[in-house]
Design an enzyme around this catalytic site. Structure first.
Site, PDB file in Angstrom:
ATOM      1  N   ARG A  19      44.886  22.962  34.390  1.00 58.60           N
ATOM      2  CA  ARG A  19      43.768  23.092  35.311  1.00 58.60           C
ATOM      3  C   ARG A  19      43.234  21.781  35.853  1.00 58.60           C
ATOM      4  O   ARG A  19      42.192  21.759  36.454  1.00 58.60           O
ATOM      5  CB  ARG A  19      42.763  23.938  34.833  1.00 58.60           C
ATOM      6  CG  ARG A  19      43.029  25.485  34.896  1.00 58.60           C
ATOM      7  CD  ARG A  19      43.783  26.007  33.739  1.00 58.60           C
ATOM      8  NE  ARG A  19      44.524  27.223  34.245  1.00 58.60           N
ATOM      9  CZ  ARG A  19      45.472  27.586  33.463  1.00 58.60           C
ATOM     10  NH1 ARG A  19      45.937  27.106  32.071  1.00 58.60           N
ATOM     11  NH2 ARG A  19      46.470  28.792  33.779  1.00 58.60           N
ATOM     12  N   LYS A  69      50.271  13.293  22.686  1.00 59.74           N
ATOM     13  CA  LYS A  69      48.878  12.992  22.255  1.00 59.74           C
ATOM     14  C   LYS A  69      48.816  12.001  21.206  1.00 59.74           C
ATOM     15  O   LYS A  69      48.054  11.056  21.191  1.00 59.74           O
ATOM     16  CB  LYS A  69      47.981  14.150  21.750  1.00 59.74           C
ATOM     17  CG  LYS A  69      47.599  14.901  23.145  1.00 59.74           C
ATOM     18  CD  LYS A  69      46.466  15.825  23.040  1.00 59.74           C
ATOM     19  CE  LYS A  69      46.575  17.151  23.014  1.00 59.74           C
ATOM     20  NZ  LYS A  69      45.577  17.796  22.951  1.00 59.74           N
ATOM     21  N   GLY A 129      40.511  27.607  11.120  1.00 61.44           N
ATOM     22  CA  GLY A 129      41.876  26.910  11.556  1.00 61.44           C
ATOM     23  C   GLY A 129      41.613  25.450  11.369  1.00 61.44           C
ATOM     24  O   GLY A 129      40.439  25.012  11.112  1.00 61.44           O
ATOM     25  N   GLY A 241      35.859  29.083  25.451  1.00 59.19           N
ATOM     26  CA  GLY A 241      37.034  28.025  25.460  1.00 59.19           C
ATOM     27  C   GLY A 241      36.844  27.357  26.866  1.00 59.19           C
ATOM     28  O   GLY A 241      37.232  26.120  27.154  1.00 59.19           O
TER      29      GLY A 241
HETATM   30  P1  NDP Z   1      47.628  23.881  16.146  1.00 60.19           P
HETATM   31  O1  NDP Z   1      48.911  24.284  16.402  1.00 60.19           O
HETATM   32  O2  NDP Z   1      47.149  22.451  16.059  1.00 60.19           O
HETATM   33  O3  NDP Z   1      46.861  24.823  15.072  1.00 60.19           O
HETATM   34  C1  NDP Z   1      46.734  26.044  15.057  1.00 60.19           C
HETATM   35  C2  NDP Z   1      45.811  26.785  14.159  1.00 60.19           C
HETATM   36  O4  NDP Z   1      45.985  28.286  14.118  1.00 60.19           O
HETATM   37  C3  NDP Z   1      46.226  26.265  12.743  1.00 60.19           C
HETATM   38  O5  NDP Z   1      45.251  26.634  11.842  1.00 60.19           O
HETATM   39  C4  NDP Z   1      46.848  27.522  12.216  1.00 60.19           C
HETATM   40  O6  NDP Z   1      47.054  27.798  10.979  1.00 60.19           O
HETATM   41  C5  NDP Z   1      46.442  29.051  12.802  1.00 60.19           C
HETATM   42  N1  NDP Z   1      47.024  30.000  13.061  1.00 60.19           N
HETATM   43  C6  NDP Z   1      48.200  30.130  13.954  1.00 60.19           C
HETATM   44  N2  NDP Z   1      48.757  31.216  13.739  1.00 60.19           N
HETATM   45  C7  NDP Z   1      48.153  31.835  12.845  1.00 60.19           C
HETATM   46  C8  NDP Z   1      48.192  33.324  12.248  1.00 60.19           C
HETATM   47  N3  NDP Z   1      49.028  34.057  12.493  1.00 60.19           N
HETATM   48  N4  NDP Z   1      47.195  33.494  11.181  1.00 60.19           N
HETATM   49  C9  NDP Z   1      46.162  32.693  10.747  1.00 60.19           C
HETATM   50  N5  NDP Z   1      46.130  31.450  11.366  1.00 60.19           N
HETATM   51  C10 NDP Z   1      46.963  31.113  12.094  1.00 60.19           C
HETATM   52  O7  NDP Z   1      46.688  24.424  17.516  1.00 60.19           O
HETATM   53  P2  NDP Z   1      45.266  23.580  18.223  1.00 60.19           P
HETATM   54  O8  NDP Z   1      44.426  23.286  17.124  1.00 60.19           O
HETATM   55  O9  NDP Z   1      45.823  22.464  19.284  1.00 60.19           O
HETATM   56  O10 NDP Z   1      44.974  24.787  19.155  1.00 60.19           O
HETATM   57  C11 NDP Z   1      44.349  26.198  18.785  1.00 60.19           C
HETATM   58  C12 NDP Z   1      43.651  26.690  19.929  1.00 60.19           C
HETATM   59  O11 NDP Z   1      42.629  26.059  20.640  1.00 60.19           O
HETATM   60  C13 NDP Z   1      44.731  27.171  20.941  1.00 60.19           C
HETATM   61  O12 NDP Z   1      44.697  28.511  21.473  1.00 60.19           O
HETATM   62  C14 NDP Z   1      44.346  26.145  22.239  1.00 60.19           C
HETATM   63  O13 NDP Z   1      44.764  26.840  23.478  1.00 60.19           O
HETATM   64  C15 NDP Z   1      43.003  26.097  22.148  1.00 60.19           C
HETATM   65  N6  NDP Z   1      42.348  24.913  22.441  1.00 60.19           N
HETATM   66  C16 NDP Z   1      41.508  24.906  23.548  1.00 60.19           C
HETATM   67  C17 NDP Z   1      40.643  23.952  24.003  1.00 60.19           C
HETATM   68  C18 NDP Z   1      39.630  24.079  24.735  1.00 60.19           C
HETATM   69  O14 NDP Z   1      39.308  22.914  25.868  1.00 60.19           O
HETATM   70  N7  NDP Z   1      39.131  25.119  25.092  1.00 60.19           N
HETATM   71  C19 NDP Z   1      41.305  22.419  23.196  1.00 60.19           C
HETATM   72  C20 NDP Z   1      42.163  22.583  22.556  1.00 60.19           C
HETATM   73  C21 NDP Z   1      42.748  23.648  22.020  1.00 60.19           C
HETATM   74  P3  NDP Z   1      48.153  27.110   9.778  1.00 60.19           P
HETATM   75  O15 NDP Z   1      47.709  25.694   9.676  1.00 60.19           O
HETATM   76  O16 NDP Z   1      48.156  27.951   8.777  1.00 60.19           O
HETATM   77  O17 NDP Z   1      49.521  27.112  10.521  1.00 60.19           O
END
Ligand code: NDP
Length: 279
Positions: A19, A69, A129, A241
């Site tokens: 976007r 990144k 998270g 978001g």
């Molecule tokens: P990461 O991959 O770095 O982290 C993912 C997180 O989700 C971890 O804490 C992981 O836990 C958790 N998770 C994934 N699957 C599960 C599950 N089944 N049960 C429990 N916990 C789970 O991703 P990001 O931090 O980069 O992004 C996370 C979200 O935020 C995404 O949806 C992304 O699109 C959104 N985002 C939005 C932004 C915005 O501007 N609005 C900016 C950045 C991100 P674990 O450590 O245990 O694996």
């Protein structure tokens, strides 16, 4: 002689739909600035060359996304924000020096300020998270003065790593203890990918949250996640978001084109329509 048109780009691999061009083109039009913003698909093996010669590729700066990144941090002069988050998403020149920063922090906080003014009256937050985006959220909340952040993550070691990084105001808790933490949380933030299209739902019952709590979700596909819908159904204030995505773009534009743009309802509607067309 005509002035050279300034241009920035988004560097990623593969070239995913983004976007960012829509957002920056909207602001260029709004502010009457002759400039450009394009997508550059650069594979990991070509990234260093591309970034180190960004100017000769025709750019005054760039956004950086997956998978570049962390590498961007090493190839540029990062500020404290990029270092704390461990990733740079915005690159810009300071003379010939290529600097980098991370704008997810102010994107998150700026969106909370716009969507739920006064949210920072709370001393206690619950963040779900501990991935990349959680680091930006935790940094922003601590900087803004939140006293205690309960941090729940499926794998608790990642939450503990953030406590080690940011200090004892971050309190790791077990994922199963989320219900225990809810009554004390004035702000609940989902930084996991749960609730995103194609991912499992986020199983959480919001009835124990205080009546004046604010709920924020970083997920923006769908625009209204089940978490936000449940919060609104309870009459709680929310920050979504998409708002964060729009707010995080502001400073890059300012750094590249020299004018501070606004996140308007018209811009939001444009990006919403784009999201709905592609999901
Ligand atoms: P990461 O991959 O770095 O982290 C993912 C997180 O989700 C971890 O804490 C992981 O836990 C958790 N998770 C994934 N699957 C599960 C599950 N089944 N049960 C429990 N916990 C789970 O991703 P990001 O931090 O980069 O992004 C996370 C979200 O935020 C995404 O949806 C992304 O699109 C959104 N985002 C939005 C932004 C915005 O501007 N609005 C900016 C950045 C991100 P674990 O450590 O245990 O694996």
């Amino acid at each position: 002689m005509a002035a050279t048109k300034r241009a920035a780009c988004l560097i990623g691999w593969p070239a995913a739909h983004s976007r960012s061009p829509l957002i920056h083109h909207y602001w260029l039009r709004q502010l009457g600035i002759e400039g450009g913003y394009s997508i550059e698909a650069v594979p990991p093996e070509g990234f260093a060359e591309f970034v180190l010669h960004l100017k000769s590729h025709g750019y005054v700066g760039a956004n950086v996304t997956i998978p570049h990144k962390e590498r961007a941090l090493q190839l540029t002069e990062p500020d404290a924000r990029a270092r704390a988050v461990g990733a740079a998403n915005t690159l810009y020149y300071d003379g010939d020096l290529l600097r980098s920063t991370n704008t997810d922090i102010e994107g998150f906080i700026g969106n909370l300020d716009a969507s739920a003014p006064g949210w920072d009256r709370t001393a206690h937050a619950l963040v779900l998270g501990a991935g990349g985006s959680s680091r930006a959220v935790v940094y922003g909340l601590l900087e803004r003065g939140v006293q205690r952040i309960a941090l729940a993550n499926r794998s608790i070691e990642r939450a503990q790593a953030l406590r080690d990084l940011f200090g004892d105001r971050v309190v790791p808790i077990a994922w199963s203890d989320i219900p225990v933490a809810l009554p004390g949380a004035g702000l609940l933030v989902n930084t996991t990918s749960l609730g995103m299209k194609g991912q499992p739902p986020l199983p959480i019952d919001l009835s124990a949250l205080p009546a004046d709590a604010v709920v924020a979700d970083l997920v923006y596909v769908p625009l209204e996640t089940d978490l936000l819908a449940a919060a609104r159904a309870r009459g709680l204030r929310t920050a979504d978001g998409l708002g964060m995505l729009l707010h995080q773009a502001v400073r890059g534009f300012d750094l590249w084109f020299g004018a501070r743009p606004h996140v308007t309802a018209e811009l939001r509607a444009l990006v919403e329509a784009d999201l709905l067309g592609h999901t």
